[in-house]
Design a protein around this motif. Structure first.
Motif, short mmCIF file in Angstrom:
data_model
loop_
_atom_site.label_atom_id
_atom_site.label_comp_id
_atom_site.label_asym_id
_atom_site.label_seq_id
_atom_site.Cartn_x
_atom_site.Cartn_y
_atom_site.Cartn_z
N PRO A 249 0.84 -1.21 0.00
CA PRO A 249 0.00 0.00 0.00
C PRO A 249 0.87 1.25 0.00
O PRO A 249 1.92 1.30 0.65
CB PRO A 249 -0.78 -0.12 1.31
N PHE A 250 0.45 2.26 -0.74
CA PHE A 250 1.20 3.51 -0.85
C PHE A 250 1.35 4.19 0.50
O PHE A 250 2.41 4.71 0.83
CB PHE A 250 0.51 4.44 -1.86
N ALA A 251 0.27 4.20 1.28
CA ALA A 251 0.30 4.86 2.59
C ALA A 251 -0.75 4.24 3.49
O ALA A 251 -1.82 3.83 3.02
CB ALA A 251 0.03 6.36 2.43
N SER A 252 -0.45 4.17 4.77
CA SER A 252 -1.41 3.59 5.71
C SER A 252 -2.02 4.65 6.63
O SER A 252 -2.91 4.34 7.41
CB SER A 252 -0.71 2.51 6.56
N TYR A 253 -1.59 5.88 6.51
CA TYR A 253 -2.06 6.94 7.41
C TYR A 253 -3.37 7.58 6.97
O TYR A 253 -3.93 8.40 7.69
CB TYR A 253 -0.98 8.01 7.60
N THR A 254 -3.86 7.21 5.78
CA THR A 254 -5.13 7.74 5.29
C THR A 254 -5.72 6.74 4.30
O THR A 254 -4.99 6.04 3.61
CB THR A 254 -4.95 9.11 4.61
N LYS A 255 -7.02 6.70 4.21
CA LYS A 255 -7.69 5.82 3.24
C LYS A 255 -7.68 6.43 1.83
O LYS A 255 -8.01 5.76 0.88
CB LYS A 255 -9.11 5.53 3.70
N ALA A 256 -7.27 7.69 1.73
CA ALA A 256 -7.28 8.39 0.44
C ALA A 256 -6.39 7.71 -0.60
O ALA A 256 -6.59 7.90 -1.80
CB ALA A 256 -6.85 9.84 0.63
N PHE A 257 -5.41 6.93 -0.13
CA PHE A 257 -4.48 6.27 -1.04
C PHE A 257 -4.69 4.76 -1.11
O PHE A 257 -3.84 4.03 -1.63
CB PHE A 257 -3.02 6.55 -0.64
N ASP A 258 -5.82 4.27 -0.61
CA ASP A 258 -6.06 2.82 -0.58
C ASP A 258 -6.03 2.18 -1.96
O ASP A 258 -5.78 0.99 -2.09
CB ASP A 258 -7.39 2.49 0.09
N HIS A 259 -6.28 2.96 -3.00
CA HIS A 259 -6.31 2.43 -4.37
C HIS A 259 -4.94 2.43 -5.05
O HIS A 259 -4.81 1.98 -6.19
CB HIS A 259 -7.31 3.24 -5.21
N VAL A 260 -3.89 2.90 -4.34
CA VAL A 260 -2.56 3.05 -4.93
C VAL A 260 -1.57 2.10 -4.25
O VAL A 260 -1.50 2.04 -3.02
CB VAL A 260 -2.04 4.50 -4.79
N GLY A 261 -0.82 1.38 -5.06
CA GLY A 261 0.21 0.50 -4.54
C GLY A 261 1.57 0.88 -5.08
O GLY A 261 1.70 1.41 -6.19
N ILE A 262 2.60 0.60 -4.29
CA ILE A 262 3.99 0.80 -4.71
C ILE A 262 4.52 -0.56 -5.15
O ILE A 262 4.44 -1.53 -4.39
CB ILE A 262 4.85 1.32 -3.54
N ILE A 263 5.05 -0.64 -6.34
CA ILE A 263 5.52 -1.90 -6.90
C ILE A 263 7.05 -1.91 -7.01
O ILE A 263 7.66 -0.89 -7.31
CB ILE A 263 4.86 -2.17 -8.28
N GLY A 264 7.61 -3.08 -6.76
CA GLY A 264 9.04 -3.29 -6.94
C GLY A 264 9.27 -4.61 -7.64
O GLY A 264 8.54 -5.58 -7.41
N THR A 265 10.27 -4.66 -8.50
CA THR A 265 10.55 -5.85 -9.30
C THR A 265 12.06 -6.13 -9.26
O THR A 265 12.85 -5.22 -9.50
CB THR A 265 10.11 -5.64 -10.76
#
Length: 166
Positions: free
Chosen positions: A73-89
């Motif tokens: 998850p991009f951020a856990s401090y707000t639900k505003a970013f629940d739809h965004v993920g950080i990806i690493g490969t």
């Protein structure tokens, strides 16, 4: 090359470290600057966010990890970013250019949609042209550059910000 893609398990910890640590040590493709032990990788897997996605690519023998990909998850401090993920490969140097990342992306994109992600975001070192090309081939677009964003071994590195809407 026959490749199996599946969710990471605790038993994959040493294999993940075996892929990641040479990349870190080389110092060219990631801003990570400290290698990881098997125990640290096990803890990372064990406490990986429930909303996250963590997949491994295995050789056809199904025991050797040759790559992995994760989404957090991009951020856990707000639900505003629940739809965004950080990806690493991360792909083992001997397995690059053989379609491993493409298979990881296929599985990750589907799993991300199922978990409610609408957008994936990543930071790529500006001098890692190969990784940037791989992400762009998967539909990621450049949205900016973070200047002097990382400082590794005393040197500043710009990072390219990329995103893909699912």
């Amino acid at each position: 090359m026959s490749v199996v893609i599946r969710q990471a398990t605790l038993d994959d910890a040493q294999g993940i470290a075996n892929v990641l640590n040479p990349i870190i040590t080389e110092g060219l493709y990631t801003v990570l600057d400290t290698t990881f032990t098997e125990q640290e990788e096990k803890a990372f897997i064990q406490y990986f966010p429930e909303q996250g996605i963590f997949t491994v690519a295995l050789c056809s023998d199904q025991t050797t990890v040759i790559g992995f990909q994760n989404v957090e998850p991009f951020a856990s401090y707000t639900k505003a970013f629940d739809h965004v993920g950080i990806i690493g490969t991360f792909i083992d140097s001997n397995s690059r250019g053989q379609g491993v990342s493409h298979l990881l992306f296929q599985g990750t994109f589907e799993a991300a949609k199922q978990k409610g992600y609408e957008k994936l975001f990543a930071y790529v070192r500006s001098d890692n042209e190969r990784a940037l090309a791989v992400y762009q081939k998967q539909g990621f677009e450049i949205v900016g550059t973070a200047k002097n964003h990382a400082k590794v071994n005393g040197f500043y590195i710009d990072e390219i910000l990329i995103e893909k809407f699912l």
